[in-house]
Design a protein around this motif. Structure first.
Motif, PDB file in Angstrom:
ATOM      1  N   MET A 193       0.809  -1.220   0.000  1.00  0.00           N
ATOM      2  CA  MET A 193       0.000   0.000   0.000  1.00  0.00           C
ATOM      3  C   MET A 193       0.841   1.269   0.000  1.00  0.00           C
ATOM      4  O   MET A 193       0.474   2.272  -0.608  1.00  0.00           O
ATOM      5  N   VAL A 194       1.962   1.222   0.705  1.00  0.00           N
ATOM      6  CA  VAL A 194       2.816   2.401   0.782  1.00  0.00           C
ATOM      7  C   VAL A 194       3.639   2.572  -0.485  1.00  0.00           C
ATOM      8  O   VAL A 194       4.156   3.649  -0.756  1.00  0.00           O
ATOM      9  N   GLY A 195       3.748   1.523  -1.279  1.00  0.00           N
ATOM     10  CA  GLY A 195       4.380   1.663  -2.581  1.00  0.00           C
ATOM     11  C   GLY A 195       5.680   0.938  -2.762  1.00  0.00           C
ATOM     12  O   GLY A 195       6.322   1.079  -3.800  1.00  0.00           O
ATOM     13  N   ASN A 196       6.124   0.167  -1.749  1.00  0.00           N
ATOM     14  CA  ASN A 196       7.372  -0.594  -1.877  1.00  0.00           C
ATOM     15  C   ASN A 196       8.541   0.268  -2.347  1.00  0.00           C
ATOM     16  O   ASN A 196       9.333  -0.131  -3.201  1.00  0.00           O
ATOM     17  N   GLY A 197       8.611   1.488  -1.805  1.00  0.00           N
ATOM     18  CA  GLY A 197       9.723   2.378  -2.161  1.00  0.00           C
ATOM     19  C   GLY A 197       9.517   3.162  -3.442  1.00  0.00           C
ATOM     20  O   GLY A 197      10.371   3.962  -3.821  1.00  0.00           O
ATOM     21  N   ARG A 198       8.384   2.975  -4.118  1.00  0.00           N
ATOM     22  CA  ARG A 198       8.162   3.660  -5.398  1.00  0.00           C
ATOM     23  C   ARG A 198       7.525   5.035  -5.219  1.00  0.00           C
ATOM     24  O   ARG A 198       7.525   5.827  -6.153  1.00  0.00           O
ATOM     25  N   VAL A 199       6.948   5.314  -4.059  1.00  0.00           N
ATOM     26  CA  VAL A 199       6.274   6.588  -3.829  1.00  0.00           C
ATOM     27  C   VAL A 199       7.259   7.568  -3.194  1.00  0.00           C
ATOM     28  O   VAL A 199       7.786   7.318  -2.103  1.00  0.00           O
ATOM     29  N   VAL A 200       7.509   8.673  -3.878  1.00  0.00           N
ATOM     30  CA  VAL A 200       8.466   9.655  -3.399  1.00  0.00           C
ATOM     31  C   VAL A 200       7.973  10.265  -2.086  1.00  0.00           C
ATOM     32  O   VAL A 200       6.835  10.714  -1.986  1.00  0.00           O
ATOM     33  N   GLY A 201       8.841  10.259  -1.079  1.00  0.00           N
ATOM     34  CA  GLY A 201       8.514  10.863   0.198  1.00  0.00           C
ATOM     35  C   GLY A 201       7.762   9.964   1.149  1.00  0.00           C
ATOM     36  O   GLY A 201       7.549  10.340   2.303  1.00  0.00           O
ATOM     37  N   ALA A 202       7.352   8.800   0.704  1.00  0.00           N
ATOM     38  CA  ALA A 202       6.600   7.894   1.573  1.00  0.00           C
ATOM     39  C   ALA A 202       7.511   7.323   2.658  1.00  0.00           C
ATOM     40  O   ALA A 202       8.719   7.160   2.465  1.00  0.00           O
ATOM     41  N   LYS A 203       6.910   7.018   3.812  1.00  0.00           N
ATOM     42  CA  LYS A 203       7.644   6.445   4.937  1.00  0.00           C
ATOM     43  C   LYS A 203       7.220   5.001   5.148  1.00  0.00           C
ATOM     44  O   LYS A 203       6.037   4.671   5.111  1.00  0.00           O
ATOM     45  N   GLU A 204       8.195   4.137   5.365  1.00  0.00           N
ATOM     46  CA  GLU A 204       7.893   2.740   5.647  1.00  0.00           C
ATOM     47  C   GLU A 204       7.232   2.617   7.015  1.00  0.00           C
ATOM     48  O   GLU A 204       7.636   3.256   7.981  1.00  0.00           O
ATOM     49  N   LEU A 205       6.193   1.802   7.088  1.00  0.00           N
ATOM     50  CA  LEU A 205       5.510   1.568   8.353  1.00  0.00           C
ATOM     51  C   LEU A 205       6.386   0.696   9.255  1.00  0.00           C
ATOM     52  O   LEU A 205       6.833  -0.376   8.842  1.00  0.00           O
ATOM     53  N   LYS A 206       6.615   1.144  10.486  1.00  0.00           N
ATOM     54  CA  LYS A 206       7.406   0.365  11.440  1.00  0.00           C
ATOM     55  C   LYS A 206       6.467  -0.552  12.208  1.00  0.00           C
ATOM     56  O   LYS A 206       5.492  -0.109  12.808  1.00  0.00           O
ATOM     57  N   ILE A 207       6.760  -1.852  12.193  1.00  0.00           N
ATOM     58  CA  ILE A 207       5.920  -2.838  12.870  1.00  0.00           C
ATOM     59  C   ILE A 207       6.784  -3.652  13.819  1.00  0.00           C
ATOM     60  O   ILE A 207       7.791  -4.232  13.413  1.00  0.00           O
ATOM     61  N   ILE A 208       6.402  -3.672  15.092  1.00  0.00           N
ATOM     62  CA  ILE A 208       7.068  -4.533  16.064  1.00  0.00           C
ATOM     63  C   ILE A 208       5.987  -5.374  16.741  1.00  0.00           C
ATOM     64  O   ILE A 208       4.821  -4.994  16.774  1.00  0.00           O
ATOM     65  N   SER A 209       6.386  -6.516  17.254  1.00  0.00           N
ATOM     66  CA  SER A 209       5.395  -7.415  17.836  1.00  0.00           C
ATOM     67  C   SER A 209       5.978  -8.125  19.050  1.00  0.00           C
ATOM     68  O   SER A 209       7.194  -8.259  19.190  1.00  0.00           O
ATOM     69  N   GLY A 210       5.078  -8.573  19.902  1.00  0.00           N
ATOM     70  CA  GLY A 210       5.461  -9.373  21.048  1.00  0.00           C
ATOM     71  C   GLY A 210       5.060 -10.808  20.826  1.00  0.00           C
ATOM     72  O   GLY A 210       3.980 -11.090  20.311  1.00  0.00           O
ATOM     73  N   GLY A 211       5.918 -11.754  21.180  1.00  0.00           N
ATOM     74  CA  GLY A 211       5.621 -13.161  20.978  1.00  0.00           C
ATOM     75  C   GLY A 211       4.583 -13.671  21.949  1.00  0.00           C
ATOM     76  O   GLY A 211       4.373 -13.115  23.035  1.00  0.00           O
ATOM     77  N   SER A 212       3.930 -14.759  21.573  1.00  0.00           N
ATOM     78  CA  SER A 212       2.862 -15.316  22.394  1.00  0.00           C
ATOM     79  C   SER A 212       3.366 -15.804  23.741  1.00  0.00           C
ATOM     80  O   SER A 212       2.660 -15.744  24.741  1.00  0.00           O
ATOM     81  N   SER A 213       4.601 -16.324  23.761  1.00  0.00           N
ATOM     82  CA  SER A 213       5.102 -16.907  25.005  1.00  0.00           C
ATOM     83  C   SER A 213       5.898 -15.923  25.850  1.00  0.00           C
ATOM     84  O   SER A 213       6.267 -16.226  26.972  1.00  0.00           O
ATOM     85  N   ALA A 214       6.171 -14.749  25.319  1.00  0.00           N
ATOM     86  CA  ALA A 214       6.988 -13.779  26.052  1.00  0.00           C
ATOM     87  C   ALA A 214       6.123 -12.989  27.023  1.00  0.00           C
ATOM     88  O   ALA A 214       4.937 -12.784  26.807  1.00  0.00           O
ATOM     89  N   SER A 215       6.743 -12.580  28.143  1.00  0.00           N
ATOM     90  CA  SER A 215       6.028 -11.688  29.047  1.00  0.00           C
ATOM     91  C   SER A 215       5.900 -10.333  28.366  1.00  0.00           C
ATOM     92  O   SER A 215       6.853  -9.838  27.768  1.00  0.00           O
ATOM     93  N   GLN A 216       4.729  -9.749  28.464  1.00  0.00           N
ATOM     94  CA  GLN A 216       4.460  -8.537  27.718  1.00  0.00           C
ATOM     95  C   GLN A 216       4.654  -7.311  28.606  1.00  0.00           C
ATOM     96  O   GLN A 216       3.698  -6.717  29.104  1.00  0.00           O
ATOM     97  N   ASN A 217       5.901  -6.960  28.840  1.00  0.00           N
ATOM     98  CA  ASN A 217       6.218  -5.734  29.560  1.00  0.00           C
ATOM     99  C   ASN A 217       6.228  -4.605  28.554  1.00  0.00           C
ATOM    100  O   ASN A 217       7.130  -4.521  27.709  1.00  0.00           O
TER     101      ASN A 217
END
Length: 350
Positions: A311-335
């Motif tokens: 959706m963001v353009g895979n680097g093809r859209v001038v000025g676009a910013k990549e979405l930063k995604i981080i996640s917590g694992g199912s077994s990890a304590s979620q601090n």
């Protein structure tokens, strides 16, 4: 960079329609896989021509556009606000309304209920003898036993709670005290129900990326009436089509416009909890088994990454910013820690 000319915008709409129109004739599987992406591009091109009625009238495949948006409205009720946005653009044009009235295969009851009366009135302005088909009668209610004092809204596939944030971080290594962090964006809690199907994953991911859930504003201004006014003092978008400060917009759109956005995605099994028979304790028998839930959660995060890049353009859209995604694992304590400008929270069941 100069704004595209009306001719260039028409060419882009024609290209989007060349994908959307044949898709409306496809089988269920092909339609489900491609309709939301096709609509996102189709809608964007229509919005860019909303003030260019003469140019919009030059579109050749008006019937294909009508069939696509009719089927999309019928199959995606949660996108009705976006569908109405496109329909109101088309309703400005007598040529577009005439094309709709001339097509006997279109059914006005496929359109969002909130616009049918206005849409019918507009069609009759160009075709006074137009008579919409009668809506099918509602099904007879099925008698049921009186509800329990407390009932549960159980998701059929997955439950999602979304909280807008100014910043959020999660502890990924407790011993080393290593944190991963996002700035403005969304914290997403997701839980999968027993029997959840993987084909719901891209559907849910695409919805969360295209729904107007985030903002580019400064902390404290979200949701204020004044914040959603543009410089002319009227509600709506500016000529550059950027969201005004305080105005909600989708993650995908904000990233394309160059705004930094992030997602923190966390598994949350408790979203599928229920009260026990005594309405005192909690039970989790309708939650997805751990191994299946972990696989679905990983697929969900991967879908967010893949679809957002597309959706963001895979680097093809001038000025676009990549979405930063981080996640917590199912077994990890979620601090985790989060700051927010307000209690902007939504819950969705898929």
């Amino acid at each position: 960079m100069a704004d595209p000319t009306p001719e260039e915008r028409l060419e882009r709409l024609t290209t989007a329609l060349s994908v959307a129109s044949p898709l409306s004739k496809e089988s269920g599987a092909k339609w489900e896989a491609g309709c939301e992406g096709a609509f996102t591009d189709f809608r964007l091109r229509c919005v860019h021509l909303r003030r260019e009625r003469a140019t919009l009238d030059l579109v050749q495949d008006k019937n294909g556009a009508w069939h696509f948006i009719s089927r999309f409205s019928r199959s995606r009720p949660f996108m009705h606000d976006r569908c109405i946005e496109v329909l109101k653009i088309f309703m400005q044009s007598d040529l577009w309304m005439q094309a709709y009235a001339d097509d006997p295969d279109l059914n006005i009851n496929d359109l969002p209920p909130g616009i049918i009366a206005e849409f019918t009135k507009r069609v009759k302005e160009v075709r006074p003898d137009f008579e919409p088909p009668q809506a099918p009668p509602p099904p007879e209610p099925i008698p049921s036993a009186p509800p329990d004092p407390v009932t549960t809204m159980r998701p059929s596939n997955c439950a999602v709670v979304v909280q807008r944030c100014s910043s959020a971080k999660i502890l990924v290594d407790e011993r080393a005290q290593t944190w991963e962090q996002i700035g403005r964006g969304l914290v997403i809690f997701v839980s999968f129900a027993k029997g959840a199907k993987e084909d719901v994953v891209p559907h849910a991911a695409r919805f969360l990326l295209t729904a107007k859930l985030s903002t580019r504003d400064r902390p404290g201004s979200a949701g204020s009436p004044q914040a959603s006014l543009n410089r002319s003092g009227s509600l709506g978008r500016t000529g550059s089509q950027r969201a005004a400060p305080g105005e909600a917009e989708s993650i995908a759109t904000l990233c394309r416009q160059g705004a930094e956005q992030g997602l923190l995605v966390l598994p949350q099994e408790t979203l599928c909890s229920e009260l026990d028979k005594d309405n005192i304790g909690l039970q989790y028998e309708h939650a997805c088994p751990r191994n299946n839930a972990e696989a679905l959660f990983d697929a969900f995060v991967n879908a967010l990454r893949t679809i957002s890049a597309e959706m963001v353009g895979n680097g093809r859209v001038v000025g676009a910013k990549e979405l930063k995604i981080i996640s917590g694992g199912s077994s990890a304590s979620q601090n985790m820690e989060m700051t927010s400008a307000g209690p902007f929270m939504h819950a969705f069941n898929f």
